[in-house]
Design a protein around this motif. Sequence first.
Motif: not given
Length: 325
Positions: A37, A39, A293-295
Amino acid sequence: MYTNVSDDFLSAVNGAEPVYCCKLDFGNNVTVNDLFTVSYSGGSCSAGIAPGGTVIANAKVELSALPVTVKKGSTCTLYFGVNGEYAPQGVLTVKKIEKNNGRLTVTLEDNMAKTEKGYFSSLTYPSTTLKMLSEIAAKCGITFSTSGLTAVTVKEKPEGYTCREIIGYIAGLYGKFAVCDRTGKIIFKWFDTTVQLSENCFDTPTVAADDITVGRVVCGDFTAGTGTAITYDCLFMTQNQLNTVQKGLNGFKYRTGEIPLMLGNMLIDAWDIVSVTYDGETVNIPAANFSMTYNGGLSMIIEAPAEEKSADSSESYKSPAQKQA
């Protein structure tokens, strides 16, 4: 809006099903892209729409491992992308590395954080804003882009302030905020570009009922213009300089509120105005605060905080530089 990308990139990021990617590039062929992840938060005016902002952008990254060469103080470029093509988000420095349950958490900050040190000027006063910025650059190991700025005289030597606060006051003197660009330089901007979002990428906005149109600017004991005011503090302000600021901000029209993006757009800059049409109405919201937010996917929130003053208000803000984290 960042535009140094291909037409395919633009089509994908505005499309219905972009395939996102993210990486950290530490230089010397050291790249980390196996990220759980990421942020990221940044912006330009965290406490309200006003000149003088000096926001520190930051990121928190969770991952399984780091190259042995990456330590506290290491510098990298954070990239977000689509379909394997990347756009730089910013130059960040590792502030902290923590380990928990087999995962690493890396906290990073942009170059504005380097200005959190005392400003002890060696210049002879009266001096100028450009000489002060040059001195700060040397003291903090940073670079400014002062394109479009003319030197303004500062009569008295400031004492008891941080370099970051002085940068905020100088930005306010020009009616701008200071922010790190995608290459790590600190630049001086106001909201000057409108980005239209397609309806498929955002969820229901929460916005004020009416637009705000700036007519008056209040800075300490100085006032210029009439109507709804932007109010802020600037240690170096004069009436003549505020008159110039008011001419630049007069008629600036925006809406406060928040736009959640299901499909994030990493090309949006901190000086952009984001335009959306919802429920039959088009609203323009400055990207004063934004987080991503990257997930595997990329979500995003864009916010223009509602801390404006009415035309009759005489209350002053604290310095934006003092209020921002």
